[in-house]
Design a protein around this motif. Structure first.
Motif: not given
Length: 119
Positions: A1-12
């Protein structure tokens, strides 16, 4: 399962990362299996969470869950926040692989510990 844009935004762009010097409630919990740690500091006034800050040590999902959780709880009452679930947090980051749900569980456990603590 690829991570969502929302997830990636919280990381960045983690929200509310860091210390809260005037915290009224603080807790730190560790996942004994993987070693991830989450520290949560809250400023609670008149039963409402005025501010929340976190520090995360571990996998990216722990960081994303800490970030999303602080966004979810600021401004809400303690009673409302007590009803936040692991699934609510998983949904808030746009989903997590099942093997990474431990990050959301750690965040909720730390939240409940902080709500019962007193600095």
């Amino acid at each position: 399962m690829p991570y969502s844009d929302t997830f990636r935004d919280h990381i960045a762009h983690p929200r509310n990362a860091g210390d809260l010097p005037d915290a009224t409630h603080t807790a730190e919990e560790t996942n004994p299996v993987c070693g991830d740690r989450l520290r949560l500091s809250l400023k609670i006034h008149d039963g409402r969470i005025e501010a929340a800050r976190f520090l995360a040590y571990g996998c990216p999902p722990t960081l994303a869950c800490g970030s999303a959780m602080t966004e979810m709880i600021e401004g809400f009452t303690v009673e409302e926040v007590r009803r936040v679930t692991r699934n609510d947090l998983v949904n808030a980051v746009g989903g997590l692989p099942t093997r990474k749900h431990h990050a959301a569980a750690l965040a909720i456990e730390t939240l409940h510990s902080a709500l019962t603590s007193r600095d």
